[in-house]
Design an enzyme around this catalytic site. Structure first.
Site, short mmCIF file in Angstrom:
data_model
loop_
_atom_site.label_atom_id
_atom_site.label_comp_id
_atom_site.label_asym_id
_atom_site.label_seq_id
_atom_site.Cartn_x
_atom_site.Cartn_y
_atom_site.Cartn_z
N THR A 172 36.27 46.34 32.50
CA THR A 172 36.84 47.13 31.66
C THR A 172 36.50 46.90 30.41
OG1 THR A 172 38.76 47.07 33.25
CG2 THR A 172 39.03 48.05 30.89
N THR A 193 38.20 41.66 35.01
CA THR A 193 39.34 40.64 35.11
C THR A 193 39.75 40.45 36.50
OG1 THR A 193 40.96 42.52 34.69
CG2 THR A 193 40.41 41.43 32.81
N ASP A 194 39.25 41.08 37.48
CA ASP A 194 39.83 41.29 38.75
C ASP A 194 39.57 39.92 39.49
OD1 ASP A 194 40.90 43.69 38.36
OD2 ASP A 194 39.65 44.99 39.62
N SER A 208 33.73 43.55 38.94
CA SER A 208 33.87 42.08 39.33
C SER A 208 34.47 42.06 40.77
CB SER A 208 34.63 41.34 38.37
OG SER A 208 36.21 41.60 38.46
C1 SIN Z 1 38.65 44.97 34.88
O1 SIN Z 1 37.80 44.69 34.21
O2 SIN Z 1 40.06 44.66 34.54
C2 SIN Z 1 38.88 45.51 36.11
C3 SIN Z 1 37.50 45.81 36.78
C4 SIN Z 1 36.75 44.65 37.12
O3 SIN Z 1 37.25 43.50 37.39
O4 SIN Z 1 35.52 44.68 37.19
#
Ligand code: SIN
Length: 327
Positions: free
Chosen positions: A12, A91-92, A59
């Protein structure tokens, strides 16, 4: 002057949405250079910042091969004149990559993962300040020797304990019952404590010598869960299984019977808890009799990573337990 290198993986933080109030539907459009160039000049921090697009990936799509390649690149950077690496990452699964790097990076220099819960186009995007402060942290003496960390929303979290617990808000990360190890505010980087668990230079795990990782699956236990799930994992090639068990690593008797047999066949099972806390060895279950490993306070997703690395050395549950107690 400290040399901090930004290694972009995707997520993100590198994305833009069609509208400033849209926060959950967006596309990855920004390069590592875009992210760094969007920052104001570094205040209170003397850092020379370079950047590199390493991957552009959601991710959830990362694999063990990506983690090995990342660890190798970071080891290469830190063995040269780079003083610290900031990884911009979705973040995932950030907590999984962070723990993998905590176990495989061979340097006391800092590696800090950061990301964003809101895309760069959002009217209050969190990515730029997260990146700015992660760079400040990586350039600070305070974090050296602390292992890989996640920096999100003002806080530094140890890779081993960091956990995403909220799917959309900027306060998505916690270190569960361990708490944050540090924080950054107005250029001041403060470390509260260091983990007692060994990491980086103290582990035997070498990304340089591995081309792949053994297959380890995760099972999530629930009332009435059927033990055939264990066999499905093994049929598909799993050499180990991390179970997010109920309670203190508890198992249904029918699971226990099957796990004992699998242990005799050389399949390593780690008992974690789907709750938040410490699963003690030979506590709710007799690990000695079952041939299982206690995951301590590792989540099943972290236990899977340590088990994959441990299995590159041994399938002896006693030796693997020792690694779980140390790392
Ligand atoms: C994010 O970055 O918050 C969600 C998508 C990801 O983990 O690549």
């Amino acid at each position: 002057m400290r040399h901090i290198h930004v290694l972009a993986i995707g997520g993100t933080i590198a994305s833009r949405a069609a509208d400033p109030v849209i926060c959950t539907t967006y596309a990855p459009l920004l390069s590592a250079a875009d992210l760094v160039e969007s920052l104001p000049p570094m205040r209170d921090t003397v850092a020379h910042v370079t950047s590199e697009d390493f991957l552009k990936i959601d991710s959830a799509s990362l694999t063990g091969e990506h983690w090995l390649a990342m660890a190798r690149r970071i080891n290469e950077l830190l063995s040269g004149d780079v003083d610290g690496v900031v990884v911009t990452h979705g973040t995932d699964t950030m907590e999984e990559t962070a723990y993998f790097l905590n176990l495989t990076v061979k340097s006391f220099k800092p590696v800090i993962l950061t990301g964003a819960m809101r895309p760069a186009s959002s009217m209050s995007a969190d990515g730029p300040l997260n990146l700015y402060q992660a760079i400040q942290a990586a350039a600070s003496d305070a974090v050296r020797g602390a292992g890989t960390m996640i920096f999100m929303n003002g806080t530094l979290l140890a890779a081993r304990e960091a956990c995403k617990i909220q799917p959309v808000r900027p306060d998505a990360f916690t270190a569960r019952e361990m708490g944050a190890v540090g924080c950054v505010a107005d250029g001041k980087v403060e470390m509260f404590y260091h983990s007692t668990k060994e990491h980086t230079l103290s582990t035997p795990f070498e990304a340089e010598t591995l081309t792949s990782l053994p297959k380890v699956d995760i099972l999530y236990a629930y009332a009435g869960a059927e033990p055939e799930m264990l066999d499905d994992c093994v049929k598909r090639g799993a050499k180990g299984i991390a179970i997010a068990c109920v309670g203190n690593g508890n198992l249904r008797p029918v699971w226990r019977d099957r796990i004992r047999e699998l242990a005799r066949e050389g399949i390593t099972v780690v008992r974690c808890s789907r709750a938040n806390g410490f699963v003690n060895r030979n506590g709710a279950q007799d690990d000695d009799a079952l041939g299982t490993v206690s995951g301590g306070n590792l989540s099943a997703q972290k236990a899977r990573i340590l088990l994959m690395l441990a299995l590159t050395f041994t399938s002896d549950p006693a030796e693997i337990q020792e690694m779980f107690d140390r790392f």
